[in-house]
Scaffold this motif. Structure first.
Motif, mmCIF file in Angstrom:
data_model
loop_
_atom_site.group_PDB
_atom_site.id
_atom_site.type_symbol
_atom_site.label_atom_id
_atom_site.label_comp_id
_atom_site.label_asym_id
_atom_site.label_seq_id
_atom_site.Cartn_x
_atom_site.Cartn_y
_atom_site.Cartn_z
ATOM 1 N N GLY A 13 -3.928 139.448 59.849
ATOM 2 C CA GLY A 13 -4.476 140.375 58.870
ATOM 3 C C GLY A 13 -4.086 140.072 57.441
ATOM 4 O O GLY A 13 -4.930 139.971 56.549
ATOM 5 N N SER A 14 -2.790 139.912 57.176
ATOM 6 C CA SER A 14 -2.305 139.662 55.814
ATOM 7 C C SER A 14 -2.822 138.330 55.282
ATOM 8 O O SER A 14 -3.235 138.222 54.122
ATOM 9 N N ALA A 17 -6.549 138.685 54.409
ATOM 10 C CA ALA A 17 -6.735 139.423 53.162
ATOM 11 C C ALA A 17 -6.362 138.570 51.960
ATOM 12 O O ALA A 17 -7.057 138.585 50.927
ATOM 13 N N THR A 54 -10.155 143.762 57.525
ATOM 14 C CA THR A 54 -9.248 144.344 56.535
ATOM 15 C C THR A 54 -9.938 145.359 55.632
ATOM 16 O O THR A 54 -9.317 145.869 54.695
ATOM 17 N N MET A 77 -5.371 143.467 61.258
ATOM 18 C CA MET A 77 -6.407 143.642 60.241
ATOM 19 C C MET A 77 -6.481 145.105 59.819
ATOM 20 O O MET A 77 -6.575 145.422 58.629
ATOM 21 N N VAL A 80 -3.832 146.264 57.333
ATOM 22 C CA VAL A 80 -4.154 145.959 55.934
ATOM 23 C C VAL A 80 -5.172 146.958 55.402
ATOM 24 O O VAL A 80 -5.046 147.471 54.284
ATOM 25 N N ALA A 81 -6.204 147.253 56.202
ATOM 26 C CA ALA A 81 -7.246 148.186 55.769
ATOM 27 C C ALA A 81 -6.661 149.562 55.473
ATOM 28 O O ALA A 81 -6.975 150.182 54.443
ATOM 29 N N GLN A 84 -4.716 149.659 52.247
ATOM 30 C CA GLN A 84 -5.559 149.615 51.057
ATOM 31 C C GLN A 84 -6.319 150.921 50.830
ATOM 32 O O GLN A 84 -6.556 151.312 49.680
#
Length: 203
Positions: A13-14, A17, A54, A77, A80-81, A84
Motif C-alpha cells: 500500500g505505502s 501510494a 489507496t 492499500m 493508506v486510503a 488520507q
C-alpha cells in the motif's frame, strides 16, 4: 489467491501510494479516471469504487461532490486510503463475494468504477462472479466502468482477460455495452492493449 496478492504479497500500500505521489510531483494528471466518471454521472450521484486501492480515484470524486464507497481486499492499500480520508467509507471485502447489505450500504449505485487493472488481477476464474456482484450493486440503468490492460505492455502479469470474455461476463450479468475508449481521456478505442469500457445495467 488473487493475481494481485501473488504480485505484491498484500503489503504494498505505502509503496503504491508513493509511486503515484512521485508521478503527481512530476506534473502528471492523477485524476483522469475521476474526470471520466464525473462526465458520466452528475455530482451527488452514488459511486462504488471497486478495487479502490489507496483511494486516489474515490477521494477525488468525493471532493467533486460524489457520494462514494470504496471496497478492496488488500488491507495495506485500505490503510493508506483510511489515513488520507478517514471520513469516507472504506470496506475490506473480496469483490467476488461483495454484499453491500453486510456493510449497511444500499445496493443502488449510479456508477461502479473498476480502475487500475482490477479485472486482470482478480483470482483466476472469478471474473464472472465479480462482474455479477458489481452489477447487483447498481440501480437499473446504472453504469459499470472498467479500465484494464489487454497485453503484456499494459499489465504487470500475463494477460488473461480478453474484451470478448469481459463483454460476455457483462452480458450474463444483464449489462449492455454503451461505449469503449482507449484511454481515460476518452480517446476512441483502436483495438490496442488498453480499454476503458462502459456498460449499462438494463432497466
Amino acid at each position: 489467491m488473487s493475481r494481485w496478492r501473488d504480485l505484491t504479497g498484500g503489503v504494498s500500500g505505502s509503496e503504491y501510494a508513493a509511486r503515484f505521489e512521485a508521478l503527481a510531483r512530476g506534473g502528471r494528471d492523477m485524476h483522469g479516471e475521476a474526470a471520466f466518471c464525473a462526465a458520466l454521472v452528475p455530482p451527488a450521484a452514488r459511486v462504488l469504487d471497486a478495487g479502490c486501492g489507496t483511494g486516489r480515484v474515490m477521494i477525488r470524486l468525493s471532493e467533486l461532490g460524489y457520494d462514494c464507497v470504496g471496497v478492496d481486499l488488500d488491507s495495506s492499500m485500505l490503510e493508506v486510503a483510511r489515513a488520507q480520508a478517514p471520513e469516507l467509507p472504506w470496506f475490506q471485502a473480496d469483490l467476488a463475494e461483495f454484499d453491500p447489505a453486510r456493510f449497511g450500504v444500499a445496493a443502488d449505485f449510479d456508477l461502479v468504477v473498476a480502475a487500475g487493472n482490477v479485472l486482470p488481477l482478480l483470482a483466476p476464474g472469478t471474473e464472472a462472479a465479480v462482474v455479477d456482484r458489481l452489477a447487483v450493486t447498481l440501480r437499473p440503468g446504472g453504469l459499470l466502468v472498467a479500465g484494464f490492460g489487454l497485453d503484456a505492455a499494459h499489465l504487470p502479469v500475463p494477460p488473461t482477460t480478453t474484451l470478448p470474455e469481459y463483454d460476455a461476463c457483462c452480458a450474463a450479468a444483464g449489462l449492455v455495452l454503451v461505449d469503449r475508449f482507449a484511454t481515460w481521456d476518452g480517446a476512441p478505442y483502436d483495438d490496442g492493449g488498453y480499454a476503458v469500457s462502459v456498460h449499462r445495467l438494463a432497466v
